[in-house]
Design a protein around this motif. Structure first.
Motif, PDB file in Angstrom:
ATOM      1  N   ALA A  39     -14.754 -13.660  34.725  1.00 34.35           N
ATOM      2  CA  ALA A  39     -15.586 -14.845  35.019  1.00 34.35           C
ATOM      3  C   ALA A  39     -17.032 -14.647  34.577  1.00 34.35           C
ATOM      4  N   LYS A  40     -17.446 -13.388  34.467  1.00 37.82           N
ATOM      5  CA  LYS A  40     -18.818 -13.088  34.022  1.00 37.82           C
ATOM      6  C   LYS A  40     -19.082 -13.703  32.630  1.00 37.82           C
ATOM      7  N   ALA A  41     -18.029 -13.804  31.825  1.00 33.47           N
ATOM      8  CA  ALA A  41     -18.186 -14.329  30.456  1.00 33.47           C
ATOM      9  C   ALA A  41     -18.548 -15.812  30.447  1.00 33.47           C
ATOM     10  N   ASN A  42     -18.385 -16.481  31.584  1.00 37.04           N
ATOM     11  CA  ASN A  42     -18.814 -17.885  31.650  1.00 37.04           C
ATOM     12  C   ASN A  42     -20.321 -18.018  31.500  1.00 37.04           C
ATOM     13  N   GLU A  43     -21.038 -16.904  31.703  1.00 39.71           N
ATOM     14  CA  GLU A  43     -22.494 -16.937  31.540  1.00 39.71           C
ATOM     15  C   GLU A  43     -22.907 -16.964  30.064  1.00 39.71           C
ATOM     16  N   LEU A  44     -21.944 -16.690  29.178  1.00 40.54           N
ATOM     17  CA  LEU A  44     -22.266 -16.728  27.747  1.00 40.54           C
ATOM     18  C   LEU A  44     -22.393 -18.168  27.269  1.00 40.54           C
ATOM     19  N   LYS A  45     -23.275 -18.374  26.297  1.00 43.72           N
ATOM     20  CA  LYS A  45     -23.352 -19.672  25.630  1.00 43.72           C
ATOM     21  C   LYS A  45     -22.193 -19.795  24.654  1.00 43.72           C
ATOM     22  N   LEU A  46     -21.932 -18.720  23.930  1.00 41.17           N
ATOM     23  CA  LEU A  46     -20.873 -18.746  22.914  1.00 41.17           C
ATOM     24  C   LEU A  46     -20.208 -17.379  22.817  1.00 41.17           C
ATOM     25  N   LEU A  47     -18.886 -17.392  22.936  1.00 41.07           N
ATOM     26  CA  LEU A  47     -18.098 -16.196  22.669  1.00 41.07           C
ATOM     27  C   LEU A  47     -17.156 -16.539  21.513  1.00 41.07           C
ATOM     28  N   TRP A  48     -17.392 -15.892  20.395  1.00 38.06           N
ATOM     29  CA  TRP A  48     -16.685 -16.194  19.141  1.00 38.06           C
ATOM     30  C   TRP A  48     -15.865 -14.994  18.722  1.00 38.06           C
ATOM     31  N   ILE A  49     -14.594 -15.221  18.427  1.00 43.84           N
ATOM     32  CA  ILE A  49     -13.715 -14.170  17.907  1.00 43.84           C
ATOM     33  C   ILE A  49     -13.054 -14.754  16.672  1.00 43.84           C
ATOM     34  N   SER A  50     -13.185 -14.070  15.545  1.00 43.86           N
ATOM     35  CA  SER A  50     -12.555 -14.582  14.327  1.00 43.86           C
ATOM     36  C   SER A  50     -11.852 -13.462  13.593  1.00 43.86           C
ATOM     37  N   CYS A  51     -10.863 -13.860  12.769  1.00 45.88           N
ATOM     38  CA  CYS A  51     -10.130 -12.868  11.974  1.00 45.88           C
ATOM     39  C   CYS A  51      -9.352 -13.584  10.872  1.00 45.88           C
ATOM     40  N   GLY A  52      -9.228 -12.921   9.743  1.00 40.33           N
ATOM     41  CA  GLY A  52      -8.396 -13.438   8.667  1.00 40.33           C
ATOM     42  C   GLY A  52      -6.924 -13.346   9.048  1.00 40.33           C
ATOM     43  N   ASP A  53      -6.144 -14.339   8.651  1.00 39.28           N
ATOM     44  CA  ASP A  53      -4.722 -14.349   9.053  1.00 39.28           C
ATOM     45  C   ASP A  53      -3.906 -13.246   8.363  1.00 39.28           C
ATOM     46  N   GLN A  54      -4.458 -12.649   7.298  1.00 37.36           N
ATOM     47  CA  GLN A  54      -3.749 -11.559   6.603  1.00 37.36           C
ATOM     48  C   GLN A  54      -4.309 -10.178   6.972  1.00 37.36           C
ATOM     49  N   ASP A  55      -5.187 -10.123   7.956  1.00 38.45           N
ATOM     50  CA  ASP A  55      -5.867  -8.862   8.305  1.00 38.45           C
ATOM     51  C   ASP A  55      -4.978  -8.051   9.239  1.00 38.45           C
ATOM     52  N   ARG A  56      -4.717  -6.760   8.897  1.00 36.23           N
ATOM     53  CA  ARG A  56      -3.855  -5.956   9.781  1.00 36.23           C
ATOM     54  C   ARG A  56      -4.565  -5.593  11.094  1.00 36.23           C
ATOM     55  N   LEU A  57      -5.863  -5.859  11.186  1.00 38.33           N
ATOM     56  CA  LEU A  57      -6.579  -5.612  12.452  1.00 38.33           C
ATOM     57  C   LEU A  57      -6.512  -6.810  13.406  1.00 38.33           C
ATOM     58  N   MET A  58      -5.778  -7.866  13.002  1.00 35.08           N
ATOM     59  CA  MET A  58      -5.638  -9.068  13.849  1.00 35.08           C
ATOM     60  C   MET A  58      -5.305  -8.759  15.318  1.00 35.08           C
ATOM     61  N   PRO A  59      -4.434  -7.755  15.601  1.00 41.63           N
ATOM     62  CA  PRO A  59      -4.083  -7.527  17.017  1.00 41.63           C
ATOM     63  C   PRO A  59      -5.288  -7.285  17.929  1.00 41.63           C
TER      64      PRO A  59
END
Ligand code: FER
Length: 292
Positions: A213-233
């Motif tokens: 719930a602490k993360a609700n204090e963030l304005k923006l939490l962004w997670i991105s990844c390429g669909d072919q990236d083996r680090l996707m997990p």
């Protein structure tokens, strides 16, 4: 129509146009091509004293077109990957060109961008075995260097706004892991957090955010990844945990692998959201742009 109606309409329409919530789904062609005729920001190299490492360390700083010492600016700390140093973004990601172009279109809130060296050790060059234990561990040590040495230096030397709502952190791969670890571990310091293609150095979700719930204090939490990236997990498990805990965040999956084509696109989209009013109910509109 009388003049005041025209003015009011114009105001409403322009507001819709520049709103933070109108966004490109992907960077358009030419977004990273240098345009001579527009105003340019400036790149400087600075040297700061690191008590953490016991050396003088370097960082690159991009100040926006029209930068004035008399104004105060929010700051984005933008971190590199395992094979890079403070010049990696500049050389391979051309953030100065991408951001100059966005400023020319009125799409960015003016900000200072700091490109640090995230390998906090005496020899912080990306030479020899970049996978060596001490070099990988130095990416963890950087949390102290960033919080105790670099940020105070920047906030003394530059006209920076100093509150959490005017401080963002983002990074690619190892720098994405650092971003999530340091950003979510220091929500009192950063209100804007963006992990691009985050690497295995990303803490497990429960360790990353024991009190979700602490993360609700963030304005923006962004997670991105390429669909072919083996680090996707590493991105997916983080996003899944946030979803399970009803934490609004952007999970932006784009076509591509583990490379600067993806990270330049991330910077293009992410930077336009920063330091503007946020409508978290629109976050879901970012999900999955891949396989088109
Ligand atoms: C790993 C795979 C990738 C790893 C780090 C990376 C430390 C980082 C990649 C990058 O920064 O581009 O197993 O372990």
């Amino acid at each position: 129509m009388n003049k005041s109606v025209v003015l009011a309409l114009g105001f409403i329409l322009s507001g819709m146009f520049i709103s933070a919530q109108t966004f490109d789904k992907q960077a358009p062609q030419g977004f990273d091509v240098e345009k001579k005729e527009i105003p340019h920001g400036k790149i400087d190299t600075v040297t700061y004293e690191s008590k953490t490492v016991g050396t003088q360390r370097k960082a690159l700083i991009y100040t926006p077109p029209g930068f004035k010492k008399g104004n105060k600016y929010p700051v984005l700390y933008l971190l590199h990957g395992i094979g890079g140093d403070e010049k990696e973004w500049f050389k391979n990601g051309t953030p100065h060109i991408i951001l100059d172009n966005l400023y020319a279109q009125g799409k960015l809130q003016p900000m200072i961008v700091v490109l640090p060296n995230g390998r906090a050790m005496k020899d912080d060059r990306a030479t020899g075995d970049i996978w060596a234990k001490d070099k990988v561990e130095a990416f963890t040590t950087f949390e102290k260097d960033l919080l105790n040495d670099l940020i105070p230096f920047i906030e003394k030397k530059y006209p920076a706004k100093k509150d959490r709502e005017n401080r963002a952190i983002a990074g690619l791969s190892m720098g994405g892991g650092q971003t999530l670890n340091f950003g979510l571990g220091n929500i009192d310091k950063f209100a804007w957090v963006g992990g691009f293609s985050s690497a295995p150095n990303t803490k497990e979700p429960q360790e990353l955010l024991p009190n979700p719930a602490k993360a609700n204090e963030l304005k923006l939490l962004w997670i991105s990844c390429g669909d072919q990236d083996r680090l996707m997990p590493f991105s997916k498990r983080t996003s899944d945990y946030l979803t399970e805990n009803n934490i609004p965040h952007i999970f932006y999956v784009e076509p591509g692998g583990h490379d600067f084509k993806v990270w330049k696109n991330d910077l293009y989209i992410f930077s336009q959201l920063l330091f503007k009013p946020v409508d978290k109910s629109k976050f879901s509109e970012f999900i999955i742009m891949s396989n088109q």
